[in-house]
Motif scaffolding. Structure first.
Motif, short mmCIF file in Angstrom:
data_model
loop_
_atom_site.label_atom_id
_atom_site.label_comp_id
_atom_site.label_asym_id
_atom_site.label_seq_id
_atom_site.Cartn_x
_atom_site.Cartn_y
_atom_site.Cartn_z
N ALA A 348 -85.21 -50.21 148.38
CA ALA A 348 -83.99 -50.61 149.15
C ALA A 348 -82.90 -49.81 148.69
O ALA A 348 -82.09 -49.28 149.68
N ALA A 349 -82.63 -49.46 147.56
CA ALA A 349 -81.78 -48.52 146.92
C ALA A 349 -81.95 -46.97 147.56
O ALA A 349 -80.82 -46.30 148.13
N VAL A 350 -82.99 -46.48 147.30
CA VAL A 350 -83.43 -45.27 147.84
C VAL A 350 -83.18 -44.90 149.24
O VAL A 350 -82.68 -44.29 149.89
N GLN A 351 -83.69 -46.43 150.05
CA GLN A 351 -83.35 -46.22 151.64
C GLN A 351 -81.71 -46.31 151.80
O GLN A 351 -81.44 -45.49 152.79
N LYS A 352 -80.79 -46.76 151.14
CA LYS A 352 -79.57 -46.96 151.50
C LYS A 352 -78.85 -45.51 151.04
O LYS A 352 -78.17 -45.17 151.77
N LEU A 356 -77.41 -42.97 154.06
CA LEU A 356 -75.89 -42.70 153.86
C LEU A 356 -75.64 -41.24 153.76
O LEU A 356 -75.09 -40.72 154.49
N LEU A 357 -76.76 -40.61 153.31
CA LEU A 357 -76.66 -39.08 153.17
C LEU A 357 -77.21 -38.46 154.49
O LEU A 357 -76.44 -37.24 155.15
N LEU A 358 -77.97 -38.88 155.41
CA LEU A 358 -78.64 -38.53 156.68
C LEU A 358 -77.35 -38.65 157.48
O LEU A 358 -77.23 -37.91 158.56
N PHE A 388 -82.43 -40.92 164.73
CA PHE A 388 -83.94 -40.39 163.84
C PHE A 388 -83.44 -40.72 162.40
O PHE A 388 -84.52 -41.03 161.87
N SER A 389 -82.23 -40.74 162.12
CA SER A 389 -81.97 -41.03 160.41
C SER A 389 -82.48 -42.51 160.18
O SER A 389 -82.90 -42.76 159.27
N CYS A 390 -81.96 -43.56 161.32
CA CYS A 390 -82.40 -45.00 161.03
C CYS A 390 -84.02 -44.91 160.74
O CYS A 390 -84.54 -45.99 160.24
N LEU A 391 -84.67 -44.34 161.96
CA LEU A 391 -86.08 -44.43 161.88
C LEU A 391 -86.69 -43.85 160.80
O LEU A 391 -87.67 -44.33 160.37
#
Length: 413
Positions: A348-352, A356-358, A388-391
């Motif tokens: 979850a942390a990596v996804q956040k 954020l960066l994307l 695209f970033s969310c997917l």
């Protein structure tokens, strides 16, 4: 074994190592991105050249500085190692012939790139009325002569102990390079060639005096070669892991103001660690800024919405894909194994962090598209990049991590 044979063996070992990594660099993703860069850049460049008039001054300044910057592409490869300072010190007098051969080998790659760079500069020089396409080899020859002098200076500077004298010599040599390129761009391509030849002859005499009156600064030469290899490894590390790469963390205090706005330490220690790891690790932050900058420039150069979307999506994919290894960045930390943290919070942390960066990159890509395509057309880019970033973060990242390791749901006891 003679010193020359010893260096040939070292060269073969070095080349074999690089070729092993280069097969990972020139993969399908990189080749596709390279084609898009060349296509979009070439199209934008050709359209820009059509708008130029022979009286324009700013394009002359730009091409003058770009050609000067191109002379620094390609470093003098000595292949020195720390142990050489001890074991090869008695053979220093024989290093002259080795250095000459290494200089010739170091000249091959930058000479090829300068040949292509001079070909790319010709349309601009022709549009400004300073040359014809038949003068291509004159421009390339002038750049080759200057690059030959620049490589000789790199070798000679390794024998100058005084930093003040070295800086004084560098100012004079690079000033001569700027003068030659100024004559070539602002006067005529033919005026730069004889000045470059005369300067090369004079500099050879100066370099000979330096080599005769000074000894090799072994520590500086070894550190310079190490820095050169680290730059190569840092580029290859964008595509695959390099064990020889040593990443030195940097404080980057300027980022504190942004990180402190994100509630991390209490709610998610892993989020705090990954944000700090990204900011302080040059391999991650450097990759992010480089790819974001390249993508924004390419989108700014094109005036087709579809091509802008394609370039942006590929850029976002490359950034996200290369940042996924951030998940494993702290796996070897003993403190994380002692601290009672649930490892399931890592994904979850990596996804956040990635989201954020994307999204930041998407915003910068959209701003570049706004300049080139207008506000309404740029909204299509923003929508496509955000979706695209969310997917990518929600679907691809968990799949990729599970496929690679599948251990992120385990619990650290």
């Amino acid at each position: 074994m003679k010193l020359m044979d010893f260096w040939k063996k070292r060269e073969r070992t070095h080349q074999k190592k690089l070729f092993k990594y280069l097969k990972y660099v020139f993969n399908d993703h990189f080749v596709l991105l390279l084609l898009l860069i060349l296509g979009a850049g070439g199209y934008g460049y050709s359209e820009y050249v059509k708008t130029l008039s022979p009286e324009a001054v700013f394009p002359r300044i730009v091409i003058w500085l770009l050609l000067f910057a191109a002379l620094f592409v390609g470093r003098f490869a000595t292949l020195l190692q720390p142990a050489d300072m001890v074991f090869l010190l008695p053979l220093e007098t024989e290093m002259g012939r080795v250095m000459q051969k290494l200089k010739r080998r170091s000249f091959i790659l930058p000479a090829s790139l300068l040949l292509l760079g001079s070909a790319a500069a010709m349309p601009l020089l022709v549009a400004l009325g300073e040359a014809e396409f038949s003068h291509w080899l004159v421009v390339a020859g002038t750049l080759w002569i200057l690059k030959d002098s620049e490589l000789d200076w790199q070798a000679a500077s390794l024998k100058i102990a005084s930093k003040r004298r070295k800086n004084q010599c560098a100012v004079g040599i690079y000033g001569l390079f700027l003068l030659v390129l100024f004559l070539m761009v602002f006067v005529s391509v033919w005026t730069g060639l004889p000045v470059a030849l005369a300067g090369n002859v004079g500099l050879r005499y100066f370099y000979k005096k330096v080599h005769q009156s000074n000894r090799l600064q072994w520590e500086e030469a070894i550190q310079t070669e190490k820095a050169r290899l680290q730059r190569i490894y840092r580029f290859i590390n964008l595509f695959t892991d390099i064990p020889a790469l040593t990443d030195r963390p940097k404080r980057r205090k300027w980022a504190d103001a942004f990180i402190q706005r994100i509630p991390t330490q209490k709610n998610s220690p892993y989020l705090y660690l990954y944000l700090r790891g990204f900011v302080r690790g040059s391999s991650y932050s450097g990759l992010f800024f480089r790819l974001t900058g390249i993508g924004a420039v390419l989108i700014w150069l094109v005036d087709w919405t579809e091509i802008g979307i394609a370039i942006g999506v590929i850029g976002l994919y490359l950034i996200g894909f290369q940042l996924i290894p951030l998940y494993y960045h702290f796996d070897e930390s003993l403190l994380l194994r002692l601290y009672p943290l649930v490892a399931s919070g890592k994904i979850a942390a990596v996804q956040k962090v990635l989201l954020l960066l994307l999204l930041i990159t998407s915003g910068l890509f959209w701003a570049a598209g706004w300049i080139s395509l207008g506000f309404m057309n740029s909204l299509y880019l923003l929508l496509a990049f955000s979706v695209f970033s969310c997917l990518f973060v929600r679907l691809y990242v968990p799949y990729r991590l599970k496929k690679k390791g599948g251990h992120y749901e385990s619990t650290v006891e």
